[in-house]
Design an enzyme around this catalytic site. Structure first.
Site, PDB file in Angstrom:
ATOM      1  N   ASP A  22       0.855  -1.191   0.000  1.00 26.74           N
ATOM      2  CA  ASP A  22       0.000   0.000   0.000  1.00 26.74           C
ATOM      3  C   ASP A  22       0.892   1.242   0.000  1.00 26.74           C
ATOM      4  O   ASP A  22       1.690   1.416   0.922  1.00 26.74           O
ATOM      5  CB  ASP A  22      -0.882  -0.062   1.258  1.00 26.74           C
ATOM      6  N   ASP A  26      -4.019   4.002   2.794  1.00 27.86           N
ATOM      7  CA  ASP A  26      -5.452   3.753   3.047  1.00 27.86           C
ATOM      8  C   ASP A  26      -5.713   2.314   3.506  1.00 27.86           C
ATOM      9  O   ASP A  26      -6.862   1.921   3.714  1.00 27.86           O
ATOM     10  CB  ASP A  26      -6.294   4.094   1.811  1.00 27.86           C
ATOM     11  N   ASP A  30      -1.903  -1.119  -3.684  1.00 28.06           N
ATOM     12  CA  ASP A  30      -2.174  -0.366  -4.919  1.00 28.06           C
ATOM     13  C   ASP A  30      -1.007  -0.522  -5.900  1.00 28.06           C
ATOM     14  O   ASP A  30       0.023  -1.128  -5.566  1.00 28.06           O
ATOM     15  CB  ASP A  30      -2.450   1.113  -4.599  1.00 28.06           C
ATOM     16  N   ASP A 192      -9.781 -15.627 -16.490  1.00 23.49           N
ATOM     17  CA  ASP A 192     -10.616 -16.035 -15.359  1.00 23.49           C
ATOM     18  C   ASP A 192     -11.746 -16.956 -15.832  1.00 23.49           C
ATOM     19  O   ASP A 192     -12.419 -16.656 -16.820  1.00 23.49           O
ATOM     20  CB  ASP A 192     -11.203 -14.768 -14.722  1.00 23.49           C
ATOM     21  N   GLU A 236      -7.611 -20.344 -16.519  1.00 23.78           N
ATOM     22  CA  GLU A 236      -8.122 -20.934 -15.280  1.00 23.78           C
ATOM     23  C   GLU A 236      -9.258 -21.874 -15.664  1.00 23.78           C
ATOM     24  O   GLU A 236     -10.325 -21.429 -16.089  1.00 23.78           O
ATOM     25  CB  GLU A 236      -8.641 -19.862 -14.316  1.00 23.78           C
TER      26      GLU A 236
HETATM   27  C1  GLC Z   1     -11.997 -17.069 -10.413  1.00 23.11           C
HETATM   28  C2  GLC Z   1     -11.182 -16.204  -9.492  1.00 23.11           C
HETATM   29  C3  GLC Z   1     -11.924 -16.007  -8.215  1.00 23.11           C
HETATM   30  C4  GLC Z   1     -13.230 -15.339  -8.526  1.00 23.11           C
HETATM   31  C5  GLC Z   1     -14.011 -16.094  -9.579  1.00 23.11           C
HETATM   32  C6  GLC Z   1     -15.112 -15.249 -10.150  1.00 23.11           C
HETATM   33  O1  GLC Z   1     -12.164 -18.348  -9.944  1.00 23.11           O
HETATM   34  O2  GLC Z   1      -9.920 -16.775  -9.301  1.00 23.11           O
HETATM   35  O3  GLC Z   1     -11.196 -15.246  -7.287  1.00 23.11           O
HETATM   36  O4  GLC Z   1     -14.006 -15.237  -7.364  1.00 23.11           O
HETATM   37  O5  GLC Z   1     -13.214 -16.454 -10.667  1.00 23.11           O
HETATM   38  O6  GLC Z   1     -14.580 -14.233 -10.949  1.00 23.11           O
END
Ligand code: GLC
Length: 487
Positions: A22, A26, A30, A192, A236
């Site tokens: 940070d 705050d 960041d 993601d 992912e």
């Molecule tokens: C993926 C991310 C996770 C998030 C989910 C929804 O699994 O790693 O953190 O909550 O997608 O976007």
């Protein structure tokens, strides 16, 4: 196998921006905070960083609910701060990959706010019941009803409406977002929920991994390839068998996929060996590198999974040398190089994860692996930021776990990771060697001989190792991995 492309053997360090450093006091990490701490990562010896989302967001899901894909949330800084981070990373020879969240937007995204319903998944209910029985991964039904009685789909939080990838506007928009960040100079993307974008017929029980997603990634690959340098993407794809995951990393699609089977494996030799073999075989079928990961921002930290306390630390050290000795590419999660455990006793009032909130506290959720990093000093927030605060409370007993304290201790987790990353030998393949029960022993085409003792008894050690996860003499003790030069 061509080892030249950087991502084939890279060690990539995941930064969760809220919790890394940070700069403005705050209590929330960041981008300038990250930039200031990049020398820690250069010194650690990683090849690249992956930044979890820093885009404009109401932060219902820590930023995985994006309201503007082309801007930085004010809590994290500005686009100029991003450019400065990228320039400094590149100066330090660190590549940067950013997170792209294509499965859903935030419900505060202008498309959702202005009622562009054909870009989302809306459906009529069954009387007062939702359109079908799909469940949100955060608990409860995956559908929420609008005031006009129609329902929209959210595989995650109601604040994360799923996009309709049958709509060409959605496809065009994300190709444009990729170009926006590639033009700024990023080296790649972490995708993601890569297996979620295309939805099956509502009568299907299983929602993920529909064949239609692959056409999307073939399009993305063409965009990545049209840029100079070696731009890459990592998918992912969870809860999916290796042969299906491999389809995402075919030569004309994405470059890597996370290895959740490895992450989920118990500290148990037969299971690990089976998963290592299956991972290498699946990736090899499509010419992709295998990848390895022990922790991330969604999972309980591995020190704790491996038993916590001194035993968890010892196994985590052995697991690190095992993972970093394997061929292919590895992902580190911020704080694992400090041996951070999961924080299990966060006060309920401090918890923010929708998994915790939506389960009414039945599931602890993921806040415990997102506690800010301890950098230096004797008391919270341990140099995390100048304001004396951190958005999640930090355990007062982390003084010995700070980066500064560990730099000064030759036997620390940090110095083990530093030594491992210096001595690591990029490799594409391994050969198993005979070993006693409980011991994994292999050599790589990079010239490393790795021996990991996951059993209960010590075994003779024929030569002095290059590196050992715990002290060794003429024997290799339990829960210890050593590296030797092969051959
Ligand atoms: C993926 C991310 C996770 C998030 C989910 C929804 O699994 O790693 O953190 O909550 O997608 O976007």
């Amino acid at each position: 196998m061509d080892l030249v492309e950087w991502w084939r053997t890279a060690v990539i360090y995941q930064i969760y921006p809220r919790s890394f450093a940070d700069s403005d006091g705050d209590g929330v990490g960041d981008l300038p905070g990250i930039t200031a701490r990049l020398p820690h990562l250069a010194d650690l010896g990683v090849d690249a960083v992956w930044l979890s989302p820093f885009y404009r967001s109401p932060m219902v899901d820590g930023g995985y609910d994006v309201a503007d894909y082309r801007d930085v949330d004010p809590v994290f800084g500005t686009l100029a701060d991003f450019d400065a981070l990228l320039a400094e990373a590149h100066r330090l020879r660190l590549r940067v990959i950013v997170d792209i969240v294509p499965n859903h937007t935030s419900s505060s995204h202008p498309w959702f706010v202005s009622g562009l319903r054909d870009r989302y998944v809306f459906a009529p209910g069954r009387g007062d019941a939702p359109p079908n029985d799909w469940q949100s991964l955060f608990g409860g039904p995956a559908w929420t009803r609008m005031p006009d009685q129609s329902w929209y789909l959210h595989l995650f939080d109601p604040g994360q409406p799923d996009l309709n990838w049958d709509n060409p506007d959605v496809r065009d928009e994300f190709e444009d977002i990729l170009r926006f960040w590639l033009d700024r100079g990023v080296d790649g993307f972490r995708v993601d929920v890569a297996h979620g974008l295309v939805k099956p017929d509502f009568s299907e029980i299983s929602v993920f991994d529909q064949d239609g997603v692959h056409e999307i990634y073939r399009g993305w690959r063409k965009i990545l390839d049209s840029y100079p340098g070696q731009r890459m993407a990592v998918a992912e794809v969870f809860d999916t068998e290796p042969a299906r995951v491999a389809r995402y990393v075919a030569a004309d699609e994405l470059h890597q996929a996370f290895n959740f089977d490895f992450l989920e494996a118990p500290w148990e030799p037969e299971t690990l060996r089976r998963i290592i073999d299956a991972s290498i075989a699946a990736a090899a079928q499509v010419g992709a590198p295998p990848t390895w990961v022990l922790s991330n921002h969604d999972r309980r930290r591995h020190v704790t999974r491996f038993g916590g306390g001194p035993a968890g630390q010892r196994r985590a050290r052995a697991a690190a040398l095992l993972m970093l000795g394997l061929p292919g590419s590895a992902y580190l999660y911020q704080g694992e190089e400090l041996g951070l455990p999961e924080v299990l006793d966060l006060p309920a009032a401090a918890r923010t994860d929708p998994q915790w909130l939506r389960s009414g506290g039945a599931e602890l959720g993921r806040d415990g692996c997102r506690v800010p990093l301890p950098w230096e000093g004797d008391a919270p927030p341990f140099g995390f930021g100048p304001g004396g605060r951190s958005w999640l409370p930090m355990p007062p007993d982390w003084a010995g776990r700070t980066a500064a304290a560990q730099r000064a201790d030759p036997d620390s987790m940090l110095n083990l990771y530093r030594a491992a990353l210096r001595q690591r030998r990029p490799a594409a393949a391994l050969t198993w060697l005979a070993a006693p029960d409980g011991v994994l022993r292999f050599e790589t085409d990079g010239g490393l001989l790795v021996t990991a003792n996951l059993g209960d008894s010590p075994h003779p050690l024929p030569a002095r190792p290059l590196l050992a996860s715990s002290p060794v003499d003429a024997t290799l003790p339990p829960d210890t991995t050593v590296w030797l030069r092969a051959g």
